[in-house]
Design an enzyme around this catalytic site. Sequence first.
Site, mmCIF file in Angstrom:
data_model
loop_
_atom_site.group_PDB
_atom_site.id
_atom_site.type_symbol
_atom_site.label_atom_id
_atom_site.label_comp_id
_atom_site.label_asym_id
_atom_site.label_seq_id
_atom_site.Cartn_x
_atom_site.Cartn_y
_atom_site.Cartn_z
ATOM 1 N N ASP A 140 0.635 -1.290 -0.071
ATOM 2 C CA ASP A 140 0.110 -0.226 0.159
ATOM 3 C C ASP A 140 0.815 0.659 -0.195
ATOM 4 O O ASP A 140 1.988 1.045 0.517
ATOM 5 C CB ASP A 140 -0.970 -0.453 0.990
HETATM 6 N N1 ATP Z 1 -9.494 10.467 8.048
HETATM 7 C C1 ATP Z 1 -10.102 10.470 6.785
HETATM 8 N N2 ATP Z 1 -11.400 11.123 6.128
HETATM 9 C C2 ATP Z 1 -12.127 11.191 4.886
HETATM 10 N N3 ATP Z 1 -11.399 10.944 4.188
HETATM 11 C C3 ATP Z 1 -10.621 10.138 4.480
HETATM 12 C C4 ATP Z 1 -9.999 9.969 5.670
HETATM 13 N N4 ATP Z 1 -8.941 9.863 5.239
HETATM 14 C C5 ATP Z 1 -8.375 9.415 3.831
HETATM 15 N N5 ATP Z 1 -9.733 9.398 3.148
HETATM 16 C C6 ATP Z 1 -9.297 9.748 1.935
HETATM 17 O O1 ATP Z 1 -9.786 8.132 1.662
HETATM 18 C C7 ATP Z 1 -9.015 7.970 0.613
HETATM 19 C C8 ATP Z 1 -8.748 6.480 0.656
HETATM 20 O O2 ATP Z 1 -7.848 6.357 1.646
HETATM 21 P P1 ATP Z 1 -7.338 4.285 2.364
HETATM 22 O O3 ATP Z 1 -7.371 4.563 3.434
HETATM 23 O O4 ATP Z 1 -8.271 3.689 1.720
HETATM 24 O O5 ATP Z 1 -6.414 4.665 1.390
HETATM 25 P P2 ATP Z 1 -5.130 5.527 1.542
HETATM 26 O O6 ATP Z 1 -4.626 5.463 3.420
HETATM 27 O O7 ATP Z 1 -4.877 6.811 1.189
HETATM 28 O O8 ATP Z 1 -3.539 4.154 1.278
HETATM 29 P P3 ATP Z 1 -3.117 3.140 1.197
HETATM 30 O O9 ATP Z 1 -3.780 1.797 1.249
HETATM 31 O O10 ATP Z 1 -1.934 3.636 0.483
HETATM 32 O O11 ATP Z 1 -2.970 3.374 2.831
HETATM 33 C C9 ATP Z 1 -8.034 8.332 0.315
HETATM 34 O O12 ATP Z 1 -7.621 9.071 -0.639
HETATM 35 C C10 ATP Z 1 -8.162 10.531 1.253
HETATM 36 O O13 ATP Z 1 -9.459 10.345 -0.290
HETATM 37 CA CA CA Z 2 -2.666 2.841 4.335
#
Ligand code: ATP
Ligand code: CA
Length: 924
Positions: A353
Site C-alpha cells: 500500500d
Molecule cells: N480521515 C479521513 N477522512 C476522510 N477521508 C479520508 C480520510 N483518510 C483518507 N480519506 C480519503 O479516502 C481515500 C482512501 O483512503 P484509504 O485509507 O483507503 O487509502 P490510503 O490511506 O489513501 O492508501 P493506502 O491504501 O495506500 O494506505 C484517501 O485517498 C482520502 O481521499
Molecule cells: Ca495504508
Amino acid sequence: MSDNPYELKPTQPIPGRANSASALFCQKSVEETISEFQTDPKQGLTNNHDIVTRRSIHGINELSHEEEENLALKFLSSFYEDPLILLLIGSAVISFWMGNVDDAISITLAITIVVSVGFIQEYRSEKSLQALNKLVPAEANLTRNGSTSSVLASTLVPGDLVYFSQGDKIPADVRLIRAAHLSIDESNLTGENRPVKKSTSAITNEKNDFISITNRECIAFMGTLVRDGHGSGIVVATGPKTEFGAVFDMMSEIEKPKTPLQNAMDKLGKELSIFSFIIIGLICLIGVVQGRSWLDMFQISVSLAVAAIPEGLPIIVTVTLALGVLRMAKKKAIVRRLPSVETLGSVNVICSDKTGTLTQNHMTVTKIWSFDFQGSFNSPFLLVDKLDDNNLHNQVTTNIHRLLETGNVCNNGKYSAENEVYVGNASDVALLECLPHFGLEDIRGTKEVLYELPFSSNRKYMAICVHTGNIEKSETYAKGATEKVLGICSKYYDENGEVKPLTNETRELIHEKSSSLAHEGLRVLSFARNNVKFVNEGNDNKDPSNLIFCGLIGMKDPPRPNIGRSISLLMKGGVHVIMITGDSPSTALNIAKQIGMPAINSDSVMTGDQLDTINEASLAEAIHNVTVFARTTPEHKVLIVKALQRRGDIVAMTGDGVNDAPALKLADIGIAMGHNGTDVAKEAADMVLTDDDFSTILDAIEEGKGIFYNIQNFITFQLSTSIAALSLIAMATFFGLPNPLNAMQILWINILMDGPPAQSLGVEPVDHEVMNKPPRRRNHKILNDAVIKRVIQSAIIIIIGTLYIFVKEMRDNEVTARDTTMTFTCFVFFDMFSALSCRNYSKSIFELGMQNQMFNLAVLGSLIGQLCAIYVPFFQTIFQTEALYLSDLVHLLLLTSSVLIVDEIRKFYIRRKNAFTNAYGISV
Ligand SMILES: Nc1ncnc2c1ncn2[C@@H]1O[C@H](COP(=O)(O)OP(=O)(O)OP(=O)(O)O)[C@@H](O)[C@H]1O
Ligand SMILES: [Ca+2]
C-alpha cells in the site's frame, strides 16, 4: 480458520459464563456501571493510590501461559522416551552384568552426554519459540486524570476508561459508554465471522435468563477486533477474569502445527531411520554369522543407530528457524508464523500500500483551494507551506474559515497531553495541526456529536452531525475523496462566500483543481457542510445529501527515506513491486515516480473502477504491465492478490490499515506495519515490521533465503557424516575386517554431527549475494540433486580415507588401540574439514573468512575434545585410545584436508559456470 500456530482459537463456540463481569454489566446502565466502578466517563480514574490498590486486587491484565515444567523431570524423561537410548542403557547393564565394568561406565557416560546435548538443544528451541510469542505486546488508549495516552494493555485495571477505533484490538472486557457505528469482529472468541453491531444500551432481563456472549451488545470483549467505527467504555474485567481468559487455557492446549520444512525433515528423518535400521540389521546379522561377540555387535549396532539416525535434524531445523526469527526481530521484522520464514525466500511479488508503507504517513497541509482563488489572486492556490503565520492569518476569508472549520469538526484526531501531539488518522492530525498557523483553535469541545458516519476505506469519506445544545440547529460536516464528496454536494460557496448550485462546469473545475494537486503527489481531501440535521437511524447506508462544497486541501506525505534503494535492490533480486492504494491515481503515480518504481507511464496505472469492469482473464493479462492500482477498496486488494497467485506468483502484501487486512491474510506473506499499523492488520499478518520501514522487508527476505541455504548446508554435513559412518562399519563387516570404530567413538561422532558444529552451520551469517539469486520456487526441494551429489562426494572421500588409514594401521593383522585411535581421529578430522567446507555451497572458505564465531568455537571445542580423547588417561580408557605422535596428527590433517580441497575445486567450477551463465544473462 488461519494456520497461525500462535493464534488461539476456540475449538467450539463458547456460550460464556453466567456470573462473569460482562454477564453482569451488560444488564446495567452506563450510569450504574460508572458509579459501581467509582470512575468518571470523561476523566477516567483519577486517584493513583486507588489504581495501585485495584491492581493489587485484580492483578495485571495478562493471560499467563502454562506454568514452567519441571526441568529435571523433563530431562529424565528424555532418557526413557527414546527407544534407542533405552537399548543403549540395556547394553550398559548387560556389560556390567558380564563384568565389563569399564564398558558399562563409558556407555553410561556417553549416553548422558548424548541425551544432554539433545535436551539442551530442545530446550533452547522451546525457549526461542516462547520468546517469539512475546514480541508484539498489546496496547490500549487509556484515559486517566483526563489525559489520554497509549499504554501497554497489561496496565489496565477495572474502572479504567479506554478508547478504541477502527482497527484496534479490545484490551479487556469493556462496558461501552459510547459507540459510534461501532462494529466488532468477535471471531477470535465466538468463531462467528460476521462483525457484531455494538450499542451502549443495557439489556433488560426481567426473567433473569442467561445472556449468551453473542447477545451482550454493550460489551466489547478482550481480544476482539474493531472493524468499523469507534467507541469508549469502562473496563469491567481484566486478565483471566475476562471471557477470553476463561477460554484461554482451553485454547492453549491446541497443538502448534509444524512448518512444511519441519514436516519434510521429520519425513526425511523417518526414511533415513528405516534405511539405517535395515543396514544395521544386516551388519548385525553378518557379524553374528561371522562369529563375532554378540554383545559387541549389539553395542555397535545400537550406537550406530544412535549415530546414523539424524534425530537431531528436526531439532536443528527448528532451532535454526527460531534463531533466524530472533535475528530478524533484532532487525525489526517480527515473524508471527514460523512457516513464513521459509516462504520469505520465495517471494517474487510485493504488493504494497502507499500511505504509511512507501510514504511516511506524516501529512502536512501544503495547499488550499476554494472558489476565492478563481481569478483574483496571483497564485491559483493558497500556499500554506510558503507563508508564515502572520500572512496566513490574513488569508482567512469566510470561505477558508468554513473550510478549516469543517476539517476541524469532521475529525477524530485526539490530543495526547502526555506527548503534546495529536494522534489518530494522519489526515485528521494534519488538519488539526494546521489550525494554530491560521490563528484558529480546536472548537470540537463546544459541540455535541449527534451522529457520525465514520471514515472507512470503502466509503472514502466521513460525515458528522453536531449541535451546540439545540438539536434542531444541527449542522453536518463532511470530508473525503473529491469524487465522493462531490457526490453528496449540490451547492458550493462561490468567491464571495455565497451559496450557489453546482453546475457541470463548476464540478469540472473542482475536479481539475483536485487532480492538479494530486499530480504533485499531494493527498487531496474535499470538504463540505450544511445546516441540516443528518442521522442514520437503522439504516447504515444512507449518505448525507445536499451539502455545500467548501474547497480542497492538499497534504504532503513524503516518501520514506531509502525507499528507492530498497525497491531497486528488490528488483535486482527478482522481486517485483506493485503499489495498491486507496488514494487517487495521480497522487499514486507521482509517488511511484518519486520512489523510482519501474516503467511508470499512464498505462501502468489501473483504478478500482476499471478493476470492477474487467474479467478475471483480462485482469491476469493486465497485471503484467500494471504497477500502480489506485482508488481501490479492500475487496480490490484481495482480487489483485488472488490474480497474482493464480499466475503462480508468491505474493507478499504489506499494509497498515483495516482496509488491508483481508489481503494480508490471503497473501503468502502478509506484512503489517507495527508502529502505525492497526491491530487488525497486525493480527492478519504473518510478519510485523516494528520500525514500519519498507526496507526491513529486504533484510527479512535476505534472511529467509539465507536460512534456507544454511539448512541445506548443515543437512549436507549431517548426511555425509552419517552415511560415511554407516558405510564404513558396513564395509568393514562385509569384508570380514574388525570394527574400525567402537561404540563409544561412534557416540562421540554422533555428538559432533548432531551437536554444536552442525548447529553452528545453521547460524552462518547471511551471504548478501543471496539477494542476487532469483526467488526460490515454491516446490523447490531442500534435498535437491546438488545437495545429494555433494553429500555423496564428501561421504566417499571420508570412507576411502578412513578405510585407508584403518587398513594401513592394521597391517599387523591385529587391532590395537593405536589402530582404532588413528581411524577414529581420522574420521573426526574429516568431519571437521567437511563442516568447514559445508559453510557455503559455492563460496570458497577463503572468501568467507572466519566470521561465524559459533562455528569457530564449536570446531575448536570439538578438536580439543578429540585431543582429550587421545591424550587424557581417563578418556583413553573410555574411548579405548592411546596417545599418537605429532607426526601422526600432521599426517592425518594432511590426508583429511582432502575433503575440503576437493570441495573447493567443486566450488571453483560452480563459480566459473555461474559467472559464465550470468554474463550471458541466463539465470541459474
Ligand atoms: N480521515 C479521513 N477522512 C476522510 N477521508 C479520508 C480520510 N483518510 C483518507 N480519506 C480519503 O479516502 C481515500 C482512501 O483512503 P484509504 O485509507 O483507503 O487509502 P490510503 O490511506 O489513501 O492508501 P493506502 O491504501 O495506500 O494506505 C484517501 O485517498 C482520502 O481521499
Ligand atoms: Ca495504508
